[in-house]
Design a protein around this motif. Structure first.
Motif, PDB file in Angstrom:
ATOM      1  N   ALA A  91       2.319   7.459 -18.550  1.00 17.14           N
ATOM      2  CA  ALA A  91       1.819   6.195 -18.022  1.00 17.14           C
ATOM      3  C   ALA A  91       1.035   6.565 -16.771  1.00 17.14           C
ATOM      4  O   ALA A  91       1.525   7.333 -15.937  1.00 17.14           O
ATOM      5  N   LEU A  92      -0.170   6.082 -16.675  1.00 18.53           N
ATOM      6  CA  LEU A  92      -1.012   6.389 -15.524  1.00 18.53           C
ATOM      7  C   LEU A  92      -1.128   5.144 -14.651  1.00 18.53           C
ATOM      8  O   LEU A  92      -1.203   4.026 -15.154  1.00 18.53           O
ATOM      9  N   VAL A  93      -1.126   5.356 -13.348  1.00 19.14           N
ATOM     10  CA  VAL A  93      -1.250   4.250 -12.408  1.00 19.14           C
ATOM     11  C   VAL A  93      -2.367   4.581 -11.433  1.00 19.14           C
ATOM     12  O   VAL A  93      -2.391   5.662 -10.845  1.00 19.14           O
ATOM     13  N   TRP A  94      -3.302   3.655 -11.270  1.00 23.17           N
ATOM     14  CA  TRP A  94      -4.299   3.765 -10.215  1.00 23.17           C
ATOM     15  C   TRP A  94      -4.161   2.556  -9.317  1.00 23.17           C
ATOM     16  O   TRP A  94      -4.044   1.411  -9.783  1.00 23.17           O
ATOM     17  N   SER A  95      -4.159   2.799  -8.024  1.00 21.93           N
ATOM     18  CA  SER A  95      -4.144   1.756  -7.011  1.00 21.93           C
ATOM     19  C   SER A  95      -4.365   2.427  -5.668  1.00 21.93           C
ATOM     20  O   SER A  95      -4.031   3.610  -5.522  1.00 21.93           O
ATOM     21  N   PRO A  96      -4.900   1.721  -4.675  1.00 20.10           N
ATOM     22  CA  PRO A  96      -4.926   2.316  -3.345  1.00 20.10           C
ATOM     23  C   PRO A  96      -3.512   2.654  -2.847  1.00 20.10           C
ATOM     24  O   PRO A  96      -3.348   3.518  -1.999  1.00 20.10           O
ATOM     25  N   PHE A  97      -2.509   1.984  -3.413  1.00 16.80           N
ATOM     26  CA  PHE A  97      -1.130   2.215  -2.999  1.00 16.80           C
ATOM     27  C   PHE A  97      -0.366   3.148  -3.939  1.00 16.80           C
ATOM     28  O   PHE A  97       0.808   3.401  -3.738  1.00 16.80           O
ATOM     29  N   ALA A  98      -1.029   3.653  -4.974  1.00 20.81           N
ATOM     30  CA  ALA A  98      -0.383   4.624  -5.858  1.00 20.81           C
ATOM     31  C   ALA A  98      -0.372   5.986  -5.168  1.00 20.81           C
ATOM     32  O   ALA A  98      -1.289   6.326  -4.431  1.00 20.81           O
ATOM     33  N   LYS A  99       0.665   6.756  -5.426  1.00 20.80           N
ATOM     34  CA  LYS A  99       0.722   8.111  -4.873  1.00 20.80           C
ATOM     35  C   LYS A  99      -0.320   8.954  -5.594  1.00 20.80           C
ATOM     36  O   LYS A  99      -0.218   9.174  -6.800  1.00 20.80           O
ATOM     37  N   LYS A 100      -1.323   9.405  -4.873  1.00 15.12           N
ATOM     38  CA  LYS A 100      -2.436  10.150  -5.468  1.00 15.12           C
ATOM     39  C   LYS A 100      -1.973  11.527  -5.936  1.00 15.12           C
ATOM     40  O   LYS A 100      -1.341  12.271  -5.205  1.00 15.12           O
ATOM     41  N   ALA A 102       0.311  12.454  -7.818  1.00 12.55           N
ATOM     42  CA  ALA A 102       1.755  12.666  -7.975  1.00 12.55           C
ATOM     43  C   ALA A 102       2.153  12.610  -9.442  1.00 12.55           C
ATOM     44  O   ALA A 102       1.597  11.841 -10.225  1.00 12.55           O
ATOM     45  N   VAL A 103       3.117  13.431  -9.810  1.00 11.05           N
ATOM     46  CA  VAL A 103       3.759  13.351 -11.119  1.00 11.05           C
ATOM     47  C   VAL A 103       5.156  12.809 -10.857  1.00 11.05           C
ATOM     48  O   VAL A 103       5.964  13.460 -10.190  1.00 11.05           O
ATOM     49  N   VAL A 104       5.413  11.613 -11.333  1.00 12.61           N
ATOM     50  CA  VAL A 104       6.695  10.958 -11.103  1.00 12.61           C
ATOM     51  C   VAL A 104       7.558  11.169 -12.337  1.00 12.61           C
ATOM     52  O   VAL A 104       7.175  10.790 -13.440  1.00 12.61           O
ATOM     53  N   ASN A 105       8.701  11.775 -12.151  1.00  6.89           N
ATOM     54  CA  ASN A 105       9.578  12.094 -13.272  1.00  6.89           C
ATOM     55  C   ASN A 105      10.713  11.096 -13.458  1.00  6.89           C
ATOM     56  O   ASN A 105      11.578  11.294 -14.297  1.00  6.89           O
ATOM     57  N   MET A 129      15.833  -8.715 -19.554  1.00  5.05           N
ATOM     58  CA  MET A 129      15.511  -7.294 -19.632  1.00  5.05           C
ATOM     59  C   MET A 129      14.586  -6.867 -18.493  1.00  5.05           C
ATOM     60  O   MET A 129      14.805  -5.833 -17.865  1.00  5.05           O
ATOM     61  N   ASP A 130      13.543  -7.631 -18.215  1.00  3.56           N
ATOM     62  CA  ASP A 130      12.704  -7.234 -17.089  1.00  3.56           C
ATOM     63  C   ASP A 130      13.354  -7.586 -15.756  1.00  3.56           C
ATOM     64  O   ASP A 130      13.077  -6.939 -14.750  1.00  3.56           O
ATOM     65  N   LEU A 131      14.266  -8.560 -15.735  1.00  6.42           N
ATOM     66  CA  LEU A 131      15.038  -8.843 -14.523  1.00  6.42           C
ATOM     67  C   LEU A 131      15.853  -7.617 -14.120  1.00  6.42           C
ATOM     68  O   LEU A 131      15.944  -7.269 -12.947  1.00  6.42           O
ATOM     69  N   ALA A 132      16.421  -6.936 -15.106  1.00  4.55           N
ATOM     70  CA  ALA A 132      17.270  -5.772 -14.830  1.00  4.55           C
ATOM     71  C   ALA A 132      16.474  -4.495 -14.591  1.00  4.55           C
ATOM     72  O   ALA A 132      17.014  -3.512 -14.081  1.00  4.55           O
ATOM     73  N   ALA A 133      15.199  -4.483 -14.967  1.00  2.72           N
ATOM     74  CA  ALA A 133      14.376  -3.276 -14.807  1.00  2.72           C
ATOM     75  C   ALA A 133      13.987  -3.087 -13.346  1.00  2.72           C
ATOM     76  O   ALA A 133      13.643  -4.039 -12.649  1.00  2.72           O
ATOM     77  N   GLN A 134      14.031  -1.842 -12.900  1.00  6.37           N
ATOM     78  CA  GLN A 134      13.638  -1.529 -11.529  1.00  6.37           C
ATOM     79  C   GLN A 134      12.128  -1.349 -11.458  1.00  6.37           C
ATOM     80  O   GLN A 134      11.536  -0.707 -12.319  1.00  6.37           O
ATOM     81  N   PRO A 135      11.494  -1.912 -10.432  1.00  6.12           N
ATOM     82  CA  PRO A 135      10.066  -1.643 -10.250  1.00  6.12           C
ATOM     83  C   PRO A 135       9.824  -0.145 -10.059  1.00  6.12           C
ATOM     84  O   PRO A 135      10.715   0.597  -9.662  1.00  6.12           O
ATOM     85  N   MET A 136       8.609   0.282 -10.291  1.00  2.95           N
ATOM     86  CA  MET A 136       8.252   1.706 -10.237  1.00  2.95           C
ATOM     87  C   MET A 136       8.012   2.145  -8.789  1.00  2.95           C
ATOM     88  O   MET A 136       6.929   2.601  -8.421  1.00  2.95           O
ATOM     89  N   PHE A 137       9.046   2.063  -7.961  1.00  2.00           N
ATOM     90  CA  PHE A 137       8.911   2.380  -6.551  1.00  2.00           C
ATOM     91  C   PHE A 137       8.395   3.804  -6.324  1.00  2.00           C
ATOM     92  O   PHE A 137       7.623   4.052  -5.414  1.00  2.00           O
ATOM     93  N   ASP A 138       8.844   4.751  -7.148  1.00  4.53           N
ATOM     94  CA  ASP A 138       8.476   6.157  -6.954  1.00  4.53           C
ATOM     95  C   ASP A 138       6.993   6.429  -7.165  1.00  4.53           C
ATOM     96  O   ASP A 138       6.503   7.495  -6.784  1.00  4.53           O
ATOM     97  N   ALA A 139       6.276   5.509  -7.788  1.00  4.71           N
ATOM     98  CA  ALA A 139       4.855   5.728  -8.072  1.00  4.71           C
ATOM     99  C   ALA A 139       3.951   5.204  -6.959  1.00  4.71           C
ATOM    100  O   ALA A 139       2.746   5.424  -7.003  1.00  4.71           O
ATOM    101  N   PHE A 140       4.539   4.543  -5.968  1.00  4.81           N
ATOM    102  CA  PHE A 140       3.729   3.890  -4.937  1.00  4.81           C
ATOM    103  C   PHE A 140       4.125   4.335  -3.540  1.00  4.81           C
ATOM    104  O   PHE A 140       5.212   4.853  -3.317  1.00  4.81           O
ATOM    105  N   THR A 141       3.222   4.092  -2.609  1.00  4.11           N
ATOM    106  CA  THR A 141       3.451   4.345  -1.195  1.00  4.11           C
ATOM    107  C   THR A 141       3.029   3.103  -0.423  1.00  4.11           C
ATOM    108  O   THR A 141       2.324   2.250  -0.962  1.00  4.11           O
ATOM    109  N   ASP A 142       3.452   3.004   0.834  1.00  2.00           N
ATOM    110  CA  ASP A 142       3.055   1.823   1.617  1.00  2.00           C
ATOM    111  C   ASP A 142       1.794   2.075   2.442  1.00  2.00           C
ATOM    112  O   ASP A 142       1.340   1.207   3.176  1.00  2.00           O
ATOM    113  N   LYS A 143       1.207   3.266   2.299  1.00  2.00           N
ATOM    114  CA  LYS A 143      -0.034   3.585   3.016  1.00  2.00           C
ATOM    115  C   LYS A 143      -1.183   3.627   2.017  1.00  2.00           C
ATOM    116  O   LYS A 143      -1.209   4.455   1.121  1.00  2.00           O
ATOM    117  N   ALA A 144      -2.139   2.728   2.179  1.00  2.00           N
ATOM    118  CA  ALA A 144      -3.252   2.623   1.230  1.00  2.00           C
ATOM    119  C   ALA A 144      -4.271   3.737   1.434  1.00  2.00           C
ATOM    120  O   ALA A 144      -4.578   4.117   2.555  1.00  2.00           O
TER     121      ALA A 144
END
Length: 198
Positions: A91-100, A102-105, A129-144
């Protein structure tokens, strides 16, 4: 589809009305097998990759790029079974807040992607089911990092047709190539794979 999206994106910039959520299918990564009248699987995947790059290029250079996120996933993961599990897929993620770069395991599923989108858009969960799913915190950072993405040109010609697979194969492999070509003709390549619900 990339052309249509990019045209709509330009219009949305003018009208200031880009929808909060856009969902798109880019179908050529599915290929058309060995159909002689269709491009090779390599050409079709390259075409699909080029479209993804062009779309992210367009978004990242637009006024919406500073607060957008793009999630890319396959429609069926069994096309490339790896050494761990045939259900794994990138799964690929692009965003200014995505970790550039990074390979998230962390083990994430489609539900985690849905949950992440819900969190970004401040939407309530649709199901338990999506209520119980954790957001993909490891794929993002708080610095854009608002550096725009620039699409790369394709390295594989997009117009190379399959032709006759049996004729292109060495003599010893021609029967097998023809058998695969015959099998390929019987497949429905018009959309994502469909599992028999029974």
């Amino acid at each position: 589809r990339a052309d249509v999206f990019l045209k709509d994106l330009k219009q949305a910039e003018t009208d200031n009305n880009l929808p909060q959520l856009n969902v798109m299918t880019l179908p050529t990564d599915h290929t058309a097998g060995t159909d002689p009248s269709q491009p090779t699987p390599s050409a079709m995947v390259a075409d699909n990759d080029l479209a993804v790059g062009r779309i992210i290029d367009g978004i990242s250079h637009s006024k919406y790029g500073k607060d957008s996120a793009v999630f890319v996933m396959e429609d069926d993961s069994q096309g490339g079974v790896d050494h761990v599990d045939g259900h794994r897929q990138p799964a690929l993620v692009w965003s200014p807040f995505a970790k550039k770069g990074a390979v998230v395991n962390t083990y994430y599923t489609q539900l985690n992607i849905v949950r992440t989108i819900e969190q970004i858009l401040a939407l309530p969960p649709m199901t338990q089911m999506d209520l119980a799913a954790q957001p993909m915190f490891d794929a993002f950072t708080d610095k854009a990092d608002t550096t725009p993405y620039t699409a790369q040109p394709n390295q594989i010609p997009l117009d190379t047709l399959n032709g006759s697979p049996a004729a292109a194969a060495p003599a010893a492999a021609q029967p097998a190539a023809q058998a695969w070509a015959d099998w390929s003709k019987k497949q429905d390549w018009k959309g994502p794979d469909r599992a028999n619900p029974a």
